[in-house]
Design a protein around this motif. Structure first.
Motif, PDB file in Angstrom:
ATOM      1  N   ALA A 258       1.337  -1.328  -0.134  1.00  0.00           N
ATOM      2  CA  ALA A 258       0.128   0.147   0.188  1.00  0.00           C
ATOM      3  C   ALA A 258       0.743   0.482  -0.069  1.00  0.00           C
ATOM      4  O   ALA A 258       0.301   2.348  -1.069  1.00  0.00           O
ATOM      5  N   ARG A 259       2.141   1.254   0.646  1.00  0.00           N
ATOM      6  CA  ARG A 259       2.703   2.230   0.439  1.00  0.00           C
ATOM      7  C   ARG A 259       3.978   2.818  -0.590  1.00  0.00           C
ATOM      8  O   ARG A 259       4.255   3.948  -0.962  1.00  0.00           O
ATOM      9  N   ARG A 260       3.737   1.937  -1.087  1.00  0.00           N
ATOM     10  CA  ARG A 260       4.405   1.550  -2.513  1.00  0.00           C
ATOM     11  C   ARG A 260       3.140   2.458  -3.840  1.00  0.00           C
ATOM     12  O   ARG A 260       3.927   3.133  -4.827  1.00  0.00           O
ATOM     13  N   SER A 261       2.283   1.569  -3.254  1.00  0.00           N
ATOM     14  CA  SER A 261       1.453   2.033  -4.818  1.00  0.00           C
ATOM     15  C   SER A 261       1.232   3.872  -4.303  1.00  0.00           C
ATOM     16  O   SER A 261       0.673   4.322  -5.241  1.00  0.00           O
ATOM     17  N   LYS A 262       1.103   4.024  -3.574  1.00  0.00           N
ATOM     18  CA  LYS A 262       0.945   5.493  -3.665  1.00  0.00           C
ATOM     19  C   LYS A 262       2.331   6.292  -4.232  1.00  0.00           C
ATOM     20  O   LYS A 262       2.055   7.352  -4.800  1.00  0.00           O
ATOM     21  N   GLN A 263       3.938   5.958  -3.715  1.00  0.00           N
ATOM     22  CA  GLN A 263       4.676   6.171  -4.378  1.00  0.00           C
ATOM     23  C   GLN A 263       4.526   6.481  -6.603  1.00  0.00           C
ATOM     24  O   GLN A 263       4.675   6.843  -6.723  1.00  0.00           O
ATOM     25  N   LEU A 264       3.599   3.992  -6.805  1.00  0.00           N
ATOM     26  CA  LEU A 264       3.664   4.491  -8.403  1.00  0.00           C
ATOM     27  C   LEU A 264       2.462   5.494  -8.451  1.00  0.00           C
ATOM     28  O   LEU A 264       2.833   5.852 -10.051  1.00  0.00           O
ATOM     29  N   LEU A 265       1.472   6.157  -8.231  1.00  0.00           N
ATOM     30  CA  LEU A 265       0.685   6.621  -8.361  1.00  0.00           C
ATOM     31  C   LEU A 265       1.012   8.343  -8.430  1.00  0.00           C
ATOM     32  O   LEU A 265       0.611   8.492  -9.755  1.00  0.00           O
ATOM     33  N   SER A 266       1.681   8.358  -7.855  1.00  0.00           N
ATOM     34  CA  SER A 266       2.326   9.914  -8.048  1.00  0.00           C
ATOM     35  C   SER A 266       3.575  10.166  -9.374  1.00  0.00           C
ATOM     36  O   SER A 266       2.755  10.982  -9.709  1.00  0.00           O
ATOM     37  N   SER A 267       3.362   8.775 -10.154  1.00  0.00           N
ATOM     38  CA  SER A 267       4.979   9.087 -10.954  1.00  0.00           C
ATOM     39  C   SER A 267       3.850   7.945 -12.078  1.00  0.00           C
ATOM     40  O   SER A 267       4.013   8.041 -13.207  1.00  0.00           O
ATOM     41  N   ARG A 268       2.604   8.438 -11.720  1.00  0.00           N
ATOM     42  CA  ARG A 268       1.522   7.853 -12.807  1.00  0.00           C
ATOM     43  C   ARG A 268       1.790   6.027 -13.907  1.00  0.00           C
ATOM     44  O   ARG A 268       1.837   5.968 -14.422  1.00  0.00           O
ATOM     45  N   ALA A 269       3.182   5.235 -12.970  1.00  0.00           N
ATOM     46  CA  ALA A 269       3.047   4.153 -12.764  1.00  0.00           C
ATOM     47  C   ALA A 269       2.340   3.209 -12.261  1.00  0.00           C
ATOM     48  O   ALA A 269       2.264   2.758 -12.783  1.00  0.00           O
ATOM     49  N   ILE A 270       1.061   3.370 -11.509  1.00  0.00           N
ATOM     50  CA  ILE A 270      -0.561   2.227 -11.906  1.00  0.00           C
ATOM     51  C   ILE A 270      -1.398   3.026 -11.372  1.00  0.00           C
ATOM     52  O   ILE A 270      -1.177   4.451 -11.512  1.00  0.00           O
ATOM     53  N   SER A 271      -2.352   2.293 -11.644  1.00  0.00           N
ATOM     54  CA  SER A 271      -3.859   3.229 -11.952  1.00  0.00           C
ATOM     55  C   SER A 271      -3.987   3.281 -10.499  1.00  0.00           C
ATOM     56  O   SER A 271      -3.801   2.605  -9.626  1.00  0.00           O
ATOM     57  N   THR A 272      -4.727   4.200 -10.563  1.00  0.00           N
ATOM     58  CA  THR A 272      -5.746   4.510  -9.657  1.00  0.00           C
ATOM     59  C   THR A 272      -6.665   3.718  -8.770  1.00  0.00           C
ATOM     60  O   THR A 272      -6.500   3.333  -7.294  1.00  0.00           O
ATOM     61  N   GLU A 273      -7.085   2.825  -9.392  1.00  0.00           N
ATOM     62  CA  GLU A 273      -8.145   1.833  -8.685  1.00  0.00           C
ATOM     63  C   GLU A 273      -6.802   0.349  -7.864  1.00  0.00           C
ATOM     64  O   GLU A 273      -7.367  -0.104  -7.368  1.00  0.00           O
ATOM     65  N   GLU A 274      -5.889   0.517  -8.672  1.00  0.00           N
ATOM     66  CA  GLU A 274      -4.996  -1.054  -8.604  1.00  0.00           C
ATOM     67  C   GLU A 274      -4.315  -0.691  -7.240  1.00  0.00           C
ATOM     68  O   GLU A 274      -4.483  -1.321  -6.076  1.00  0.00           O
ATOM     69  N   ALA A 275      -3.896   1.261  -7.275  1.00  0.00           N
ATOM     70  CA  ALA A 275      -3.901   1.817  -5.790  1.00  0.00           C
ATOM     71  C   ALA A 275      -4.424   1.673  -5.018  1.00  0.00           C
ATOM     72  O   ALA A 275      -4.611   0.927  -3.495  1.00  0.00           O
ATOM     73  N   GLU A 276      -6.141   1.501  -4.870  1.00  0.00           N
ATOM     74  CA  GLU A 276      -6.710   1.798  -4.140  1.00  0.00           C
ATOM     75  C   GLU A 276      -7.625  -0.008  -3.449  1.00  0.00           C
ATOM     76  O   GLU A 276      -7.365  -0.397  -2.071  1.00  0.00           O
ATOM     77  N   SER A 277      -6.948  -0.807  -4.081  1.00  0.00           N
ATOM     78  CA  SER A 277      -7.152  -1.715  -3.902  1.00  0.00           C
ATOM     79  C   SER A 277      -6.221  -2.412  -2.818  1.00  0.00           C
ATOM     80  O   SER A 277      -6.481  -2.821  -1.881  1.00  0.00           O
ATOM     81  N   ARG A 278      -4.992  -1.864  -3.059  1.00  0.00           N
ATOM     82  CA  ARG A 278      -3.789  -2.047  -2.285  1.00  0.00           C
ATOM     83  C   ARG A 278      -4.706  -1.795  -0.960  1.00  0.00           C
ATOM     84  O   ARG A 278      -3.620  -2.389  -0.239  1.00  0.00           O
ATOM     85  N   GLN A 279      -4.926  -0.225  -0.721  1.00  0.00           N
ATOM     86  CA  GLN A 279      -4.856   0.071   0.207  1.00  0.00           C
ATOM     87  C   GLN A 279      -5.832  -0.953   0.978  1.00  0.00           C
ATOM     88  O   GLN A 279      -5.945  -1.497   2.088  1.00  0.00           O
ATOM     89  N   PHE A 280      -6.935  -1.157   0.605  1.00  0.00           N
ATOM     90  CA  PHE A 280      -8.516  -2.261   1.167  1.00  0.00           C
ATOM     91  C   PHE A 280      -7.740  -2.830   1.713  1.00  0.00           C
ATOM     92  O   PHE A 280      -8.282  -4.069   2.319  1.00  0.00           O
ATOM     93  N   LEU A 281      -6.299  -4.142   1.003  1.00  0.00           N
ATOM     94  CA  LEU A 281      -5.835  -4.925   0.945  1.00  0.00           C
ATOM     95  C   LEU A 281      -5.539  -5.470   2.536  1.00  0.00           C
ATOM     96  O   LEU A 281      -5.693  -5.852   3.265  1.00  0.00           O
TER      97      LEU A 281
END
Length: 385
Positions: A120-143
């Motif tokens: 979930a922490r990495r997903s925030k970094q990837l999302l800021s660099s647009r290397a991951i979609s918003t949907e996938e970042a939210e999924s990792r947070q929910f997990l």
């Protein structure tokens, strides 16, 4: 002829002799001397008697809190135990195994939580660099949140398992005396159903009894539990009321169905005879004693259903007097109606005399009882409500 004249001559002399004898026979007989006593008057407690069965303030039917098999019965039947003493031990192995299993589950859940939180922490970094979609970042947070909830659930199950493991040692919940072992080692028991034994507290006992409404209003209406009203108890086989307690509870209403007031007396256990379930007679008296007239028991006669005494009037003549009786007080009897202070009575009753006889009084003094008034406890029994 000579004999006839002689007989006639002697006849007057014979008649004179006969007339002198009745003069001595008609002399009044001396008056019978009997013991006479003046009725006594003193303060007497108006004891009221009731029947009851003693109860323990605390009674426990000991049941297991988990289902299992008895490994050992530790207590001695009929012995006194303290709160926390071990009484019965169940086979703890299944419960210990469950604790170990859940501890393993908890370690796995912690590892999964750490992984999900890292992702979930990495997903925030990837999302800021647009290397991951918003949907996938939210999924990792929910997990990560899901893994946190799973760990909390496992922690709760582990706590319950530890409690169940602790329940395999069944301990006394109160200080008291333990009864028979209803189930022995090797038998299976069911949670909250199987009765293992029973315990009763032994420091004091209660005596609940009902006072009819009329008697309560007449004699005890002004009393309160705070007044430390004395109550005495007599057990089956005892000759006197030797156990001293006190009234410590008065119900807040009169039972409309029975017309009685429920009250309770508390007794400190001063001997093993005061056991829960024992039949007892209890008596209590109002705090304020009343002035009563007392006469000896033997002064009272019985005529059909009536009771009477023989009163000695001013001319020392015996008179019949019907009386109403109250309680016995150390060899004397309370007279509630029929006598007045200062009157004299035949102390030994109608055994040798009867109404209308003139007597010679021999005055005796009645000994007043020392225990006429109710005994008062010094203080309220410690620990009473």
């Amino acid at each position: 002829m000579r004999l006839s004249k002689l007989s006639i001559a002697l006849l007057p002399l014979a008649l004179m002799g006969c007339q002198s004898e009745p003069t001595q026979a008609n002399a009044p007989a001396p008056a019978l001397t009997i013991e006479v006593a003046q009725v006594a008057q003193t303060q007497v407690a108006q004891w009221q008697q009731f029947t009851t069965r003693l109860q323990a303030p605390q009674q426990v039917l000991l049941r297991p809190r988990v289902t299992g098999v008895i490994e050992e019965v530790v207590f001695e039947e009929g012995s006194d135990v303290k709160r926390g003493d071990l009484l019965v031990r169940l086979d703890a192995r299944p419960f210990a195994a469950e604790v170990e299993r859940l501890q393993g589950e908890r370690r796995r859940a912690i590892a999964a939580l750490n992984q999900s939180q890292s992702e979930a922490r990495r997903s925030k970094q990837l999302l800021s660099s647009r290397a991951i979609s918003t949907e996938e970042a939210e999924s990792r947070q929910f997990l990560a949140q899901q893994r946190q909830a799973e760990l909390a659930s496992i922690d709760a199950a582990l706590e319950a398992a530890r409690l169940n493991l602790g329940y395999t040692d069944i301990r006394a919940p109160i200080d008291g005396r333990v009864s028979l072992a209803q189930v022995t080692a090797g038998n299976a028991v069911t949670s909250n159903q199987t009765v293992l034994t029973s315990l009763v507290s032994t420091e004091r006992v209660y005596a609940y009894f009902d006072v009819d409404e009329r008697r309560w209003n007449k004699m005890f209406a002004a009393e309160a539990a705070e007044h430390v009203l004395p109550v005495e108890a007599q057990l089956t086989g005892e000759s006197d009321f030797s156990h001293l307690g006190q009234l410590d509870f008065i119900d807040n209403h009169v039972n409309a169905a029975t017309g009685t007031m429920r009250v309770r007396a508390t007794f400190n256990v001063d001997s093993r005879a005061l056991r829960p379930g024992a039949f007892a007679r209890v008596r209590m008296a109002p705090m304020q004693a009343q002035t009563q007239i007392l006469v000896p028991d033997q002064a009272i006669g019985t005529e059909l259903s009536n009771r009477f005494v023989l009163v000695v009037n001013a001319d020392n003549v015996l008179e019949y007097r019907q009386v109403k009786l109250g309680q016995r007080v150390n060899g004397l009897r309370v007279v509630t109606d029929g006598l007045h202070a200062g009157e004299r009575i035949a102390a030994n009753g109608p055994a040798r005399v009867q109404p209308g006889m003139t007597i010679t009084p021999e005055t005796v003094v009645l000994t007043l009882p020392k225990a006429a008034v109710a005994k008062q406890p010094a203080t309220k029994l410690e620990g009473n409500a």
